[in-house]
Design an enzyme around this catalytic site. Sequence first.
Site, PDB file in Angstrom:
ATOM      1  N   LYS A  54     -10.565 -28.795  21.628  1.00  0.00           N
ATOM      2  CA  LYS A  54     -10.995 -29.119  22.920  1.00  0.00           C
ATOM      3  C   LYS A  54     -12.601 -29.083  23.185  1.00  0.00           C
ATOM      4  CE  LYS A  54      -6.722 -28.797  25.519  1.00  0.00           C
ATOM      5  NZ  LYS A  54      -5.880 -28.279  24.517  1.00  0.00           N
ATOM      6  N   SER A 307      -4.236 -28.542  15.312  1.00  0.00           N
ATOM      7  CA  SER A 307      -4.681 -28.556  16.800  1.00  0.00           C
ATOM      8  C   SER A 307      -5.402 -27.257  17.242  1.00  0.00           C
ATOM      9  CB  SER A 307      -4.127 -29.263  17.819  1.00  0.00           C
ATOM     10  OG  SER A 307      -2.986 -28.444  17.989  1.00  0.00           O
TER      11      SER A 307
HETATM   12  C1  LIG Z   1      -4.815 -28.683  24.514  1.00  0.00           C
HETATM   13  C2  LIG Z   1      -4.091 -28.585  23.267  1.00  0.00           C
HETATM   14  C3  LIG Z   1      -3.087 -29.508  22.581  1.00  0.00           C
HETATM   15  C4  LIG Z   1      -2.677 -30.623  23.663  1.00  0.00           C
HETATM   16  O1  LIG Z   1      -3.695 -31.229  23.856  1.00  0.00           O
HETATM   17  P1  LIG Z   1      -3.561 -32.548  25.282  1.00  0.00           P
HETATM   18  O2  LIG Z   1      -4.954 -33.181  25.379  1.00  0.00           O
HETATM   19  O3  LIG Z   1      -3.538 -31.736  26.623  1.00  0.00           O
HETATM   20  O4  LIG Z   1      -2.484 -33.319  25.047  1.00  0.00           O
HETATM   21  C5  LIG Z   1      -2.581 -29.444  21.542  1.00  0.00           C
HETATM   22  N1  LIG Z   1      -2.857 -28.405  20.729  1.00  0.00           N
HETATM   23  C6  LIG Z   1      -3.598 -27.362  21.193  1.00  0.00           C
HETATM   24  C7  LIG Z   1      -3.955 -26.098  20.278  1.00  0.00           C
HETATM   25  C8  LIG Z   1      -4.327 -27.380  22.373  1.00  0.00           C
HETATM   26  O5  LIG Z   1      -5.138 -26.443  22.675  1.00  0.00           O
END
Ligand SMILES: *Cc1c(COP(=O)(O)O)cnc(C)c1O
Length: 330
Positions: A54, A307
Amino acid sequence: MNQHNLNLETFEQALQRISTYLTPTPLIPASGEFAEGKQVHLKLECLQPTGAFKLRGALNSLLQLTPAQRGLGVVCASTGNHARALAYAGQLLGVPVTVCMSELVPQQKVKAVKRAGANVEIVGRSQDDAQVRVNELCQSLGVVEVPPFDALATLVGQGTMVLELKAQLGRMPDTLFVPVSGGGLVAGVAACAKLINPNTRVIGVSMLRGAAMHASLQAGHPVEVEELETLADSLGGGIGLNNRYTFDITRQYVDELILLPEETIAEGMRAIFYDEQLAQEGAGATGYILARERPDLLGETNAIILSGRNVDPNQLMSVLKGELPYGGDL
Ligand SMILES: *Cc1c(COP(=O)(O)O)cnc(C)c1O
């Protein structure tokens, strides 16, 4: 070209903008076993400072503010990885960040956001109350809200990882596995990937327990779903009934969106820990385990986005021991 005027240059400029502040995350070949003869690569977004991708969207948003806006500062109503990222990006750029959270947010999350450098305002008893306060601050003080997913600067920022990945791999993968919540990540990744190569398949993945994007796609418009506890807590929450970007872009570009039960997400966290020797939160483990369990989805060359790593250590330990905190019924 498409309905939101996104083109490859938008993503290239964003990558250029943020790359002064972020080093590319590694792309490594997976060690775990996937279908025979298939190449699987892991994009380690979990190694970003603050532990999740993010930061890309947060930096891309802050770097496009005017000097006056930077001086006034920014706000958001997130409790998780977006709040941490925005706090960190604000610190890096000298932009004051205020995060509004409800009284019900656990102390440990409040502390993490404060540690990352934000002011925290505790208001009301729900995420909606926190959002009302954010709107007030924007109207009365003229500060700018940086949304966690439904804004072009945010989703384009997240999509920059595709340009990195393509350079690291030397080509586009045939298939990309991407976790989905509000859809900033998948919209950015899918738009960028399809602009480079329309044949790249993008597979989204969420949890069965409270997947708002999936329910919205099925309904044909944004809908609310009941929020349930899940190991993939970063994938909880709605997409916004007035969603402006991520719903349309996801509908246009994402080839499939698949839902996983809690036990499969737990299996993913274990598999990543034992086979890749990485800690991954539930959200980050979804693409990995889907790629493993559904060899039919794999192309010759595949990339999985890991992610985020912000998992409560006690939760990770229970999962490793085979305990399943939520949704054993699913
Ligand atoms: C925010 C997040 C997501 C999903 O992202 P979106 O843009 O809200 O779909 C996936 N994995 C992690 C670790 C996140 O922090």
